[in-house]
Motif scaffolding. Structure first.
Motif, short mmCIF file in Angstrom:
data_model
loop_
_atom_site.label_atom_id
_atom_site.label_comp_id
_atom_site.label_asym_id
_atom_site.label_seq_id
_atom_site.Cartn_x
_atom_site.Cartn_y
_atom_site.Cartn_z
N THR A 392 26.06 50.34 55.14
CA THR A 392 25.23 49.88 56.26
C THR A 392 23.76 50.12 55.97
N PHE A 393 23.46 51.30 55.43
CA PHE A 393 22.07 51.62 55.09
C PHE A 393 21.55 50.71 53.98
N ASP A 394 22.40 50.42 53.02
CA ASP A 394 22.02 49.51 51.93
C ASP A 394 21.65 48.14 52.50
N ARG A 395 22.44 47.65 53.44
CA ARG A 395 22.13 46.37 54.07
C ARG A 395 20.80 46.43 54.81
N LEU A 396 20.54 47.54 55.45
CA LEU A 396 19.26 47.71 56.14
C LEU A 396 18.10 47.63 55.14
N GLU A 397 18.22 48.34 54.03
CA GLU A 397 17.18 48.29 53.00
C GLU A 397 16.97 46.88 52.47
N VAL A 398 18.08 46.20 52.16
CA VAL A 398 17.98 44.84 51.63
C VAL A 398 17.30 43.92 52.63
N ALA A 399 17.65 44.06 53.90
CA ALA A 399 17.06 43.21 54.94
C ALA A 399 15.55 43.44 55.05
N GLU A 400 15.11 44.70 55.07
CA GLU A 400 13.69 44.98 55.20
C GLU A 400 12.92 44.56 53.94
N PHE A 401 13.51 44.78 52.75
CA PHE A 401 12.86 44.33 51.52
C PHE A 401 12.71 42.81 51.52
N SER A 402 13.75 42.12 51.99
CA SER A 402 13.69 40.66 52.04
C SER A 402 12.61 40.20 53.01
N ALA A 403 12.57 40.84 54.19
CA ALA A 403 11.55 40.48 55.18
C ALA A 403 10.15 40.75 54.64
N LYS A 404 10.00 41.87 53.93
CA LYS A 404 8.69 42.20 53.36
C LYS A 404 8.26 41.16 52.33
N SER A 405 9.19 40.71 51.50
CA SER A 405 8.87 39.69 50.51
C SER A 405 8.46 38.39 51.18
N LEU A 406 9.14 38.04 52.26
CA LEU A 406 8.80 36.81 52.99
C LEU A 406 7.43 36.91 53.64
N VAL A 407 7.14 38.06 54.26
CA VAL A 407 5.83 38.26 54.91
C VAL A 407 4.72 38.21 53.86
N MET A 408 4.95 38.88 52.73
CA MET A 408 3.94 38.89 51.67
C MET A 408 3.79 37.52 51.02
N GLY A 409 4.88 36.75 50.98
CA GLY A 409 4.83 35.44 50.36
C GLY A 409 4.18 34.38 51.23
N ALA A 410 4.19 34.60 52.55
CA ALA A 410 3.69 33.57 53.48
C ALA A 410 2.27 33.10 53.15
N PRO A 411 1.30 33.99 52.83
CA PRO A 411 -0.05 33.50 52.53
C PRO A 411 -0.17 32.78 51.19
N LEU A 412 0.86 32.88 50.35
CA LEU A 412 0.76 32.32 49.00
C LEU A 412 1.03 30.82 48.95
N GLY A 413 1.80 30.34 49.93
CA GLY A 413 2.13 28.92 49.91
C GLY A 413 3.50 28.68 50.52
N THR A 414 4.06 27.51 50.29
CA THR A 414 5.36 27.14 50.83
C THR A 414 6.45 28.02 50.22
N LEU A 415 7.32 28.55 51.09
CA LEU A 415 8.43 29.37 50.63
C LEU A 415 9.64 28.48 50.37
N PHE A 416 10.26 28.64 49.22
CA PHE A 416 11.41 27.81 48.85
C PHE A 416 12.66 28.67 48.80
N PRO A 417 13.54 28.55 49.80
CA PRO A 417 14.77 29.35 49.81
C PRO A 417 15.79 28.79 48.83
N ILE A 418 16.83 29.57 48.58
CA ILE A 418 17.98 29.09 47.80
C ILE A 418 18.61 27.94 48.57
N ASN A 419 18.99 26.87 47.89
CA ASN A 419 19.50 25.69 48.60
C ASN A 419 20.98 25.84 48.97
N ASP A 420 21.48 24.89 49.74
CA ASP A 420 22.84 24.96 50.27
C ASP A 420 23.89 25.02 49.16
N ALA A 421 23.68 24.23 48.11
CA ALA A 421 24.64 24.23 47.00
C ALA A 421 24.68 25.59 46.31
#
Length: 432
Positions: A392-421
């Motif tokens: 559970t704690f590992d999932r918490l860490e992964v979630a916050e690290f992911s959110a931090k990467s997204l927040v930090m990436g926002a000023p850089l340009g368009t964010l491209f997620p992994i696609n459906d396939a």
């Protein structure tokens, strides 16, 4: 030591403990910031001037006697004049913290005050906040400007123009909790503005949150503490302290529970500093009843329903990581399709309205499943579940690290997620 009991600890111990916490959490620098305590004799204990905040010891703390006599090996902080000025105009204040935490400094240089309605508990903890015009550091003029903000209102915190912040408290723990919570609000607002526009709670919503503390739950008369139960208590304390060290919890907020057996579980209490929590603070819930003379977290009934309705869940963490809360306060979708690990651990994270975590609402217990292990609750928290507490704690860490990467990436340009396939390929390989 059960927790930071200020009534039993010498002012020197309190000051060194708290200034160390402030420094290690990146809320002051080697030379910046100062804290003090006024004792029952009217003497003021204060951090010294020009001594490394990262290595302060009890022998470094200065005592300025009521008559002005200075006792100690160093010179009192250059900001001592405004500490004394605050104590003079507000006799009920017994501790003062001044520092330059980055987010609050950001507010001070744009000449603004954080809106503490960003999360529900902050308004009560922080109280009203003043704003002091610029003054020369260490000057009597600055002291007078700050003291005026404390004297002319019920302010317990003041933003200092182009400087930082200063906060008072009825004791050191009260002042520190206010300081940490206000900086958290500032960080959350800044993160939120990086990806969108924050939405604030109404006073009515905050009142509805406050009444959720379960003071009247039934209590067990006979309680046993077998070895496996005591082991879980220690595991919870270790994870809570780890979460605090990593900035995933603050002293005033964060709940952890672990299933003990059947639907009985152990859970953290309210009103205990998270980074000082001890096994004896943890509350045992057996047959829906709590340990005698203990109050469980306000989310106790939510945890109970989750365990009852989800046999695969054996641990729950509910907390407020600052980057996840950027998504929890803006309505912007938290898209975990950043890197494969994030999606494998979390899959898609729903964001639910404020109030769905209150007693009587079954939305969250019914929504959680093996494919939905976590949810964001708007303006409140991130709730994550798992089998083992470490998972559970590992999932918490992964979630916050992911959110931090997204927040930090926002000023850089368009964010491209992994696609459906690509997501479907991950699902087949890792989730069967």
């Amino acid at each position: 030591m059960k927790q930071l009991d200020v009534k039993l600890m010498h002012p020197k111990v309190q000051i060194t403990k708290v200034i160390s916490r402030i420094y290690k959490n990146g809320m002051t620098t080697t030379s910046g910031g100062n804290i003090s305590i006024k004792d029952e004799n009217g003497d003021i204990w204060v951090t010294p001037s020009a001594i490394d905040k990262g290595t302060l010891t009890e022998k470094d703390i200065i005592c300025v006697k009521k008559d002005g006599t200075i006792i100690g090996d160093h010179t009192p902080s250059s900001e001592f004049p405004f500490h004394k000025a605050i104590y003079d105009v507000r006799p009920e204040i017994k501790a003062v913290i001044h520092a330059h935490p980055p987010a609050l400094v950001s507010f001070s240089i744009v000449r603004n005050i954080p809106n503490t309605n960003i999360i529900p508990q902050a308004k009560e903890i922080c109280g009203s906040i003043g704003y002091a015009p610029y003054g020369m550091p260490g000057s009597e003029e600055l002291g007078a400007k700050i003291a005026a903000q404390f004297k002319d209102s019920n302010n317990m915190a003041v933003i200092m123009e182009n400087h930082g912040t200063v906060l008072g408290g009825s004791d050191m723990m009260d002042a520190y909790t206010r300081f940490e919570t206000l900086e958290f609000c500032a960080r959350t607002i800044i993160n939120a503005k990086t990806i969108g526009e924050p939405v604030y709670l109404t006073d009515e919503q905050i009142k509805s949150f406050e009444v959720q503390i379960p003071y009247d739950i039934p209590k067990n008369k006979v309680v046993s503490y077998p070895p496996e139960e005591r082991s879980i208590r220690q595991d919870i304390c270790n994870i809570v302290r780890r979460a605090c060290d990593q900035g995933l919890m603050i002293s005033s907020y964060g709940t952890v529970s672990v299933r003990w057996k059947d639907n009985d579980f152990l859970i953290t209490p309210p009103n205990v500093a998270r980074w000082d929590i001890m096994p004896d603070d943890i509350v045992q819930i057996k047959d829906g009843k709590a340990e005698p003379e203990k109050t469980p977290s306000r989310s106790f009934s939510l945890h109970q329903k989750i365990y009852e309705m989800n046999p695969h869940i054996n641990s729950i963490i509910l907390t407020q990581p600052p980057h996840l809360m950027a998504y929890g306060t803006t309505g912007v979708k938290f898209d975990v399709r950043t890197i494969p690990e994030s999606w494998i651990f979390l899959q898609d994270v729903p964001c639910l309205p404020f109030g769905t975590h209150f007693e009587g609402d079954n939305t969250i217990p019914e929504l959680l499943s093996e494919s939905v292990p976590s949810v964001l609750i708007s303006n409140d928290s991130f709730l994550v579940t798992g089998d083992k507490l470490l998972q559970t704690f590992d999932r918490l860490e992964v979630a916050e690290f992911s959110a931090k990467s997204l927040v930090m990436g926002a000023p850089l340009g368009t964010l491209f997620p992994i696609n459906d396939a690509q997501v479907e390929a991950l699902r087949k390989k890792f989730l069967g």
